[in-house]
Every structure is written in structure tokens, then in C-alpha cells.
Scaffold this motif. Structure first.
Motif, PDB file in Angstrom:
ATOM      1  N   GLY A 198      -4.319   7.092   5.405  1.00  0.00           N
ATOM      2  CA  GLY A 198      -5.663   6.833   5.902  1.00  0.00           C
ATOM      3  C   GLY A 198      -5.833   5.401   6.377  1.00  0.00           C
ATOM      4  O   GLY A 198      -6.424   5.151   7.439  1.00  0.00           O
ATOM      5  N   LEU A 199      -5.319   4.447   5.601  1.00  0.00           N
ATOM      6  CA  LEU A 199      -5.382   3.046   6.021  1.00  0.00           C
ATOM      7  C   LEU A 199      -4.569   2.823   7.286  1.00  0.00           C
ATOM      8  O   LEU A 199      -5.020   2.175   8.234  1.00  0.00           O
ATOM      9  N   PHE A 200      -3.345   3.362   7.305  1.00  0.00           N
ATOM     10  CA  PHE A 200      -2.481   3.158   8.464  1.00  0.00           C
ATOM     11  C   PHE A 200      -3.108   3.726   9.738  1.00  0.00           C
ATOM     12  O   PHE A 200      -3.044   3.112  10.808  1.00  0.00           O
ATOM     13  N   ASP A 232       3.840   5.592  -5.784  1.00  0.00           N
ATOM     14  CA  ASP A 232       3.879   5.558  -7.245  1.00  0.00           C
ATOM     15  C   ASP A 232       2.659   6.246  -7.848  1.00  0.00           C
ATOM     16  O   ASP A 232       2.747   6.844  -8.930  1.00  0.00           O
ATOM     17  N   ALA A 233       1.531   6.162  -7.164  1.00  0.00           N
ATOM     18  CA  ALA A 233       0.300   6.768  -7.669  1.00  0.00           C
ATOM     19  C   ALA A 233       0.247   8.265  -7.391  1.00  0.00           C
ATOM     20  O   ALA A 233      -0.581   8.986  -7.976  1.00  0.00           O
ATOM     21  N   GLY A 234       1.097   8.747  -6.506  1.00  0.00           N
ATOM     22  CA  GLY A 234       1.074  10.151  -6.144  1.00  0.00           C
ATOM     23  C   GLY A 234      -0.070  10.510  -5.216  1.00  0.00           C
ATOM     24  O   GLY A 234      -0.468  11.674  -5.130  1.00  0.00           O
ATOM     25  N   GLU A 271       7.583   6.031   7.074  1.00  0.00           N
ATOM     26  CA  GLU A 271       8.225   6.164   5.766  1.00  0.00           C
ATOM     27  C   GLU A 271       7.345   6.953   4.797  1.00  0.00           C
ATOM     28  O   GLU A 271       7.844   7.757   4.003  1.00  0.00           O
ATOM     29  N   MET A 272       6.043   6.733   4.877  1.00  0.00           N
ATOM     30  CA  MET A 272       5.139   7.469   4.003  1.00  0.00           C
ATOM     31  C   MET A 272       5.100   8.954   4.351  1.00  0.00           C
ATOM     32  O   MET A 272       5.176   9.827   3.487  1.00  0.00           O
ATOM     33  N   VAL A 317       0.845  -1.199   0.000  1.00  0.00           N
ATOM     34  CA  VAL A 317       0.000   0.000   0.000  1.00  0.00           C
ATOM     35  C   VAL A 317       0.878   1.246   0.000  1.00  0.00           C
ATOM     36  O   VAL A 317       0.638   2.209  -0.738  1.00  0.00           O
ATOM     37  N   LYS A 318       1.922   1.228   0.830  1.00  0.00           N
ATOM     38  CA  LYS A 318       2.856   2.362   0.866  1.00  0.00           C
ATOM     39  C   LYS A 318       3.493   2.596  -0.496  1.00  0.00           C
ATOM     40  O   LYS A 318       3.501   3.724  -1.019  1.00  0.00           O
TER      41      LYS A 318
END
Length: 490
Positions: free
Chosen positions: A155-157, A146-148, A176-177, A140-141
């Protein structure tokens, strides 16, 4: 044999799932796990028998058969689109479609495919959460980056951490995100939290936080805040050496670098940490930078060392593919099963071959590649024609921890976690899963017939049947936890 499978299945469900980022408590009790008709029999011969891949109660035989047959096929994308349309609540359907879209992104570099991959990876993660499991946070990260759209991953985290604030991998990946988003203060808080809740031996949070501090020019803090006592962590030794050199402490830097030099031959340092003209970094291998690769500049002032594939490299891949996200003891266990096969070869019981191992080659690098890539053995790995692992069939990737575990197991610096056997030196404690071999010198060839030879999982149990006794060790979370253990002669 069916009874054995049922026993292993029940045990697997009471342990942390293999390859799953797990928070320390079983999400599903054995009695609560249900399968659709035909599923239990089907997964015995596939890597879906690994606990992180165990189907959810709502997933049909059709879903799982299609999932396995479609992965990597020419019509992978269209097939998974159809599967998601037909089974919109299937975790495996969504993760299959996510990876198909991500393969398209990797090939075409079109961000729209990364966004579609993220959409379905998030859906798969949400479905996992509905069953009490935390999965896919690393991917997901990566897909969000990559998707920007990094906020989607955060939000998931945040949702996971609201329920499970001490979840190690989610704290690390959130840090990291946030760092990638430029939110350094929030990122630092998450790095510190990950360090606080990590299992001994898992060095990923320390490595990431040290890089974070060094990049910010906070060299003294990197030295103070990422110290590990009594644990092998050669990449962190390198980062400390870099910080010391930047502080003008050359002799101390060289002492730290020295610990890393041999390790770097299999696991080169990032090119960004190469200090041009540094005499202290002499002998350290660095990753090939893109600029150096394009220019052909291989002088001493450029990065030294192209991509390396060694026995330890392949071993790290196998460990992460089979046990990524598990306890360090569980990772060591997979590594030791491979070391045993390389050095011991096939197993016989009563003169009859019970486990046939291919370990051909004139070098240890070749032998490890042959063992790891042997057909139908380590099903989590994807190998090229040269018996080098190129990626995992699941979503796991190598980390600082899997690299360290691979190096330690390959060189015999940590004991076999089942028997406590050390090739050299003395076992540091009776806690085999976290012990070291005190005073050990590198030994790559020793083995013992008392040491587990190979792990016994769903796909293996019907095939071998030569276990004299089997035991669960190190909190490894699936049927992989059971070793095919015997006192037989080769």
C-alpha cells in the motif's frame, strides 16, 4: 565555521539526501528548509547532520536530543513511547519507536512486536512523504514480512509510485514484496521496471531479478535478461554460472564462476545456490547453512566457508551505513575516503596534524576495521569490540551493489571519484563517478596526496578546518559530499 556550516547545509539541501532512496529531483529547496530553535546548532555534532537524517521543520530540539540519547539505552522502548505520545507528528520519534519495537521482535521473536514496529515505520515514512521525501522502504518491506502483513507495505509503495512511478528503490522493494506474497507476475513487472529506471552501477535489481528467474527454473531468461555490459557485477556472474551449470553448460559455467571466486572470499554466495558435488563450483565460498552449522558438517559436499569478516566486508558495511541509497559514485566516494585513511594515515598541514587517523594492525583487515570504527568518524556504523561492523545506526543494510563497490574500491579497480586517480590501469572515461580503471590489477595499498582524504560533514567541519578546497561530486546527497581535500605532506 558557522558560516561554513550554513554553506554546506544549503548545498546539502540541493542534492540527493545521503542514505535516502531518492528519485532524482530535490524534494526541498534550500530556502524552504526551516529548523526549530536550537536544532541547527545541535545537529552539527551528530549524525543528524546527514541529509537523510536532517530534522523536519516541525521537529523540536527536545525530540532530537531524546532520539539520540534513547537509541540503544535500557529504557529505549518506554522512552520512545513517551516521545511519540508527546510529539505524534515527529518522524524521528516514530522511527525510533519502530526500531525499538523491532529490537524487541529480534530478541523475542514475537510477531506482535514486528506489527508494532511496522505501524510506526509506516507512520515515519508517511511523514517523510508529506515533506516530499521517500524514506524507509527497505525496512517497511522487511518489517511487513516479519509481521505477516505484506499488503501494508505494498500500500505504501503504490502510494509512492502513483506520484513517482520511476522511483527505483520503491519499484525494487515492491517487486521483492510481491514475490514473497506469491504474486509472481506483478513482481516480475516491478523487477523489470526497477531495471529500466536504475542508475548505471547499481546492480541490486539485476541480482534480485536473476535470483527470481533462477528460482523459477527459467535459466535461459536469467542469462538473457540480466546481462550487464561494461559494469563489474561478480555476484551476477556467479548467478549466470549457476544458470549455465543447470543448463548443462559446464565449461561456460566455470568461466562465470571464476570471476566470482575471489569476490566470494569476502562475500560468500547464498547456500541455496550450492550444487552438491559440483566440480565447477570448487573454490567458491558459500554462506554457512543453518543445517550444516548445526550438524558440524563441513565436508566438501556441504557449504564451504563460515561467516567471513574481511576488509571488504567492513568496507561494504561502512558504505551502506554512510551512503546507502545514494548514487554509485557517492558510494565510491565514501569507500575511497576510507581507503585513503587506511593507506595514508594522518594528514598534516604545515607540520601540524589536521586529521588524526587510527589505522593500526598487521593486516589490511585490521587496518580497515580500525579506520572504520575510529570514534566519531563514520557515525553511521555500529562496531563490536573487534572493530568489525555489525550493523548501521540507521536502517541501511548491505546489498549486492555495496558489496561490489567495496570490492572495487578496496582492490583499486575503480578511480577515486574526485580526481580520477587509478592505482593501476587507465581511467576509462573522464566521468570519474562511473568510470573504471581499464586494465587494472588488484592494488590495495596505493594512494595519492591529490586524492580527497576524508569527507567533511556537519560533525566534522568544526573539528578539522584544514580544507584547502572542497567540492561536490557524484550527487552524494549530504554534507558528506564535501571532502577535506589538500595537497599536504603526511
Amino acid at each position: 565555521m558557522k558560516k561554513l556550516f550554513s554553506i554546506l547545509l544549503a548545498a546539502a539541501l540541493l542534492l540527493p539526501p545521503a542514505g535516502m532512496e531518492w528519485n532524482g529531483s530535490p524534494a526541498i529547496a534550500a530556502g524552504d528548509k526551516k529548523f526549530q530553535p536550537g536544532v541547527e546548532a545541535f545537529i552539527q555534532g551528530t549524525y543528524l547532520g546527514h541529509a537523510n537524517e536532517l530534522p523536519d521543520p516541525n521537529e523540536s530540539l527536545e525530540v532530537l536530543q531524546t532520539y539520540l540519547s534513547a537509541k540503544g539505552s535500557p529504557k529505549e522502548l518506554d522512552t520512545f513511547k513517551g516521545l511519540v505520545n508527546k510529539f505524534p507528528d515527529s518522524r524521528h520519534a516514530h522511527v525510533g519507536l519502530a526500531m525499538a519495537y523491532y529490537n524487541e521482535f529480534s530478541a523475542k521473536k514475537d510477531k506482535k512486536f514486528a506489527k508494532l514496529a511496522l505501524e510506526h515505520e509506516l507512520k515515519a515514512a508517511e511523514i517523510a512523504l508529506s515533506y516530499g521525501n521517500v524514506l524507509y522502504t527497505a525496512w517497511v518491506k522487511q518489517m511487513a514480512l516479519d509481521a505477516g502483513t505484506p499488503e501494508a507495505a505494498v500500500g505504501l509503495f503504490d502510494k509512492v509510485l502513483a506520484a513517482q512511478p520511476d522511483h527505483y528503490f520503491t519499484n525494487l522493494h515492491r517487486a521483492e514484496m510481491l514475490n514473497a506474497m506469491g504474486k509472481q507476475a506483478d513482481a516480475e513487472a516491478s523487477f523489470k521496471k526497477a531495471i529500466d529506471v536504475r542508475e548505471a552501477g547499481n546492480i541490486d535489481a539485476h541480482a534480485a531479478y536473476a535470483e527470481f528467474l533462477i528460482t523459477a527454473g527459467r535459466y535461459e531468461e536469467a542469462l538473457v535478461n540480466t546481462i550487464l555490459i561494461g559494469e563489474n557485477a561478480y555476484y551476477i556472474d556467479f548467478l549466470h554460472g549457476y544458470a549455465l551449470e543447470k543448463l548443462g553448460k559446464g565449461a561456460a559455467a566455470q568461466a562465470s564462476y571464476t570471476k566470482f571466486t575471489e569476490f566470494s572470499q569476502a562475500f560468500p554466495a547464498p547456500a541455496k545456490f550450492k550444487i552438491d558435488g559440483s566440480a565447477y563450483q570448487a573454490g567458491i565460498a558459500f554462506e554457512q547453512s543453518k543445517s550444516a552449522a548445526k550438524s558440524g558438517d563441513n565436508t566438501v559436499n556441504a557449504v564451504i566457508g563460515p561467516e567471513v569478516v574481511a576488509a571488504s566486508t567492513n568496507l561494504s558495511w561502512a558504505i551502506t551505513c554512510e551512503a546507502g541509497g545514494e548514487s554509485v559514485g557517492g558510494m565510491r566516494m565514501v569507500g575511497w575516503s576510507i581507503r585513503q585513511r587506511v593507506n595514508r594515515g594522518s594528514t598534516k598541514v604545515g607540520g601540524v596534524t589536521c586529521l588524526s587517523v587510527t589505522n593500526a594492525g598487521s593486516t589490511m583487515d585490521a587496518k580497515y576495521g580500525d579506520v572504520i570504527c575510529q570514534s566519531k568518524q563514520y557515525s553511521g556504523v555500529s562496531c563490536d569490540t573487534s572493530d568489525n561492523v555489525t550493523k548501521c545506526t540507521n536502517t541501511n543494510v548491505r546489498t549486492a551493489t555495496t558489496n561490489q563497490v567495496a570490492f572495487d574500491v578496496y582492490n583499486g579497480l575503480v578511480p577515486d571519484p574526485y580526481t580520477g586517480y587509478c592505482p593501476t590501469g587507465t581511467r576509462s572515461s573522464t566521468t570519474y563517478c562511473s568510470a573504471t580503471c581499464t586494465g587494472a590489477t588488484n592494488n590495495t595499498t596505493s594512494f595519492t596526496t591529490q586524492t580527497p582524504h576524508s569527507f567533511l560533514s556537519y560533525s566534522h567541519a568544526p573539528l578539522w578546518g584544514c580544507a584547502i578546497t572542497a567540492g561536490a561530486v557524484c550527487g552524494n546527497g549530504g554534507s558528506d559530499n564535501y571532502f577535506d581535500y589538500n595537497n599536504a605532506n603526511n
